[in-house]
Design an enzyme around this catalytic site. Structure first.
Site, PDB file in Angstrom:
ATOM      1  N   ASP A  67      42.537  22.317 -32.028  1.00 47.15           N
ATOM      2  CA  ASP A  67      43.846  22.233 -32.669  1.00 47.15           C
ATOM      3  C   ASP A  67      43.739  22.074 -34.187  1.00 47.15           C
ATOM      4  O   ASP A  67      42.644  21.854 -34.730  1.00 47.15           O
ATOM      5  CB  ASP A  67      44.668  21.086 -32.068  1.00 47.15           C
ATOM      6  CG  ASP A  67      43.847  19.804 -31.892  1.00 47.15           C
ATOM      7  OD1 ASP A  67      42.803  19.661 -32.557  1.00 47.15           O
ATOM      8  OD2 ASP A  67      44.264  18.943 -31.102  1.00 47.15           O
ATOM      9  N   ASN A 136      48.736   8.675 -24.395  1.00 44.27           N
ATOM     10  CA  ASN A 136      49.812   9.218 -23.553  1.00 44.27           C
ATOM     11  C   ASN A 136      49.316  10.360 -22.664  1.00 44.27           C
ATOM     12  O   ASN A 136      50.101  11.071 -22.053  1.00 44.27           O
ATOM     13  CB  ASN A 136      50.981   9.695 -24.426  1.00 44.27           C
ATOM     14  CG  ASN A 136      50.591  10.853 -25.346  1.00 44.27           C
ATOM     15  OD1 ASN A 136      49.448  11.309 -25.335  1.00 44.27           O
ATOM     16  ND2 ASN A 136      51.534  11.333 -26.134  1.00 44.27           N
ATOM     17  N   HIS A 138      47.642  13.043 -23.677  1.00 46.06           N
ATOM     18  CA  HIS A 138      47.556  14.393 -24.246  1.00 46.06           C
ATOM     19  C   HIS A 138      46.105  14.857 -24.333  1.00 46.06           C
ATOM     20  O   HIS A 138      45.178  14.057 -24.463  1.00 46.06           O
ATOM     21  CB  HIS A 138      48.310  14.506 -25.583  1.00 46.06           C
ATOM     22  CG  HIS A 138      47.664  13.867 -26.761  1.00 46.06           C
ATOM     23  ND1 HIS A 138      48.375  13.423 -27.843  1.00 46.06           N
ATOM     24  CD2 HIS A 138      46.362  13.594 -27.045  1.00 46.06           C
ATOM     25  CE1 HIS A 138      47.556  12.922 -28.740  1.00 46.06           C
ATOM     26  NE2 HIS A 138      46.324  13.015 -28.278  1.00 46.06           N
ATOM     27  N   GLU A 143      51.266  17.520 -25.575  1.00 45.50           N
ATOM     28  CA  GLU A 143      51.933  16.252 -25.306  1.00 45.50           C
ATOM     29  C   GLU A 143      52.547  16.252 -23.899  1.00 45.50           C
ATOM     30  O   GLU A 143      52.699  17.324 -23.290  1.00 45.50           O
ATOM     31  CB  GLU A 143      53.039  16.040 -26.350  1.00 45.50           C
ATOM     32  CG  GLU A 143      52.556  16.067 -27.800  1.00 45.50           C
ATOM     33  CD  GLU A 143      51.776  14.820 -28.204  1.00 45.50           C
ATOM     34  OE1 GLU A 143      51.315  14.064 -27.331  1.00 45.50           O
ATOM     35  OE2 GLU A 143      51.624  14.604 -29.423  1.00 45.50           O
TER      36      GLU A 143
END
Ligand code: PGA
Length: 242
Positions: A67, A136, A138, A143
């Site tokens: 990313d 979380n 990801h 996400e």
């Protein structure tokens, strides 16, 4: 999933580096998927030490990062392009042409995303993908709620992710709001995945990964459907779990 527990972060980094180096020595033309963040830093540092001492060659390796932020150029110290050069590429024998990171400064981000998918396909896909995990769940910047079918795309970063990454920026409003990330199906196409987890702040995410349902609310849960995943984690990340 294969699970390898280490005493601490340092040992996790050493083991992960050995794992990757062994793959490179076995297959010099390997396509490596790379990750940024705090977790792989020690691994990269061990790879550099090995390069200096044992001269593992990266001459035929190709790398593809997961990313990149939208709107930070190569010279910005918080861009992932800068991170990779600073923490790995500048210290091993790899040329710029061999390394690939989505261009978050391009005028046409859609085109960058599509081009990245085409590039991966043309180069034969990723042999070994290094991954971290967000609290979380990801993976990359996918996400919670991201489709398991997703390919490389532009994402709006979750507020929790921006907060977690704010430590690298001078203020919260400097943290980019968007990023480009390989999609979940892009990641799953990797022939092999190496997930690193360290510290007690990740233990809830690890628990969820091992025992939670497989669904899009927790993106990393999809790793349970992949045939070849190894997790290297330290005691704190596995505390009370294994
Ligand atoms: P970290 O990030 O390595 O900085 O904890 C991991 C991630 O968010 O994927």
């Amino acid at each position: 999933m294969r699970i390898l527990e280490t005493k601490n972060y340092q040992e996790m980094s050493q083991l992960a580096a050995e794992y990757i180096i062994e793959k490179i020595r076995h297959s010099a033309q390997i396509n490596l998927g790379l990750a940024t963040g705090s977790t792989p830093l020690g691994t990269y540092s061990e790879m550099i030490k090995d390069f200096e001492k044992d001269e593992t060659s990266y001459q035929h390796v190709r790398t593809f990062n997961l990313d990149e932020y939208v709107g930070l150029d190569n010279k910005h110290p918080n861009s992932y392009n800068y991170f990779m050069r600073e923490n790995l590429f500048n210290h091993i024998n790899i040329t710029e042409e061999q390394t690939h990171i989505p261009n978050g400064m391009a005028a046409n981000i859609e085109k960058v995303c599509q081009g990245y998918e085409e590039l991966l396909e043309k180069q034969g896909g990723i042999d070994l993908q290094l991954l971290g995990i967000g609290k979380n769940g990801h993976i990359g910047f996918n996400e919670p709620g991201t489709s398991f079918e997703s390919i490389t795309h532009k994402v709006k970063l979750a507020q929790s992710t921006r907060l977690a990454n704010a430590r690298f920026f001078t203020s919260m409003d400097k943290v980019p709001t968007h990023a480009i990330t390989m999609g979940i199906s892009t990641i799953l196409r990797s022939k092999e995945i190496l997930l690193l987890v360290s510290g007690e702040e990740k233990s809830e995410a690890v628990k969820q990964l091992f025992y939670g349902p497989i669904n899009e609310n927790f993106p990393a849960s999809v790793l349970n459907t992949h045939q070849n995943v190894t997790i290297i984690g330290d005691k704190k990340a596995f505390a009370g779990i294994i």
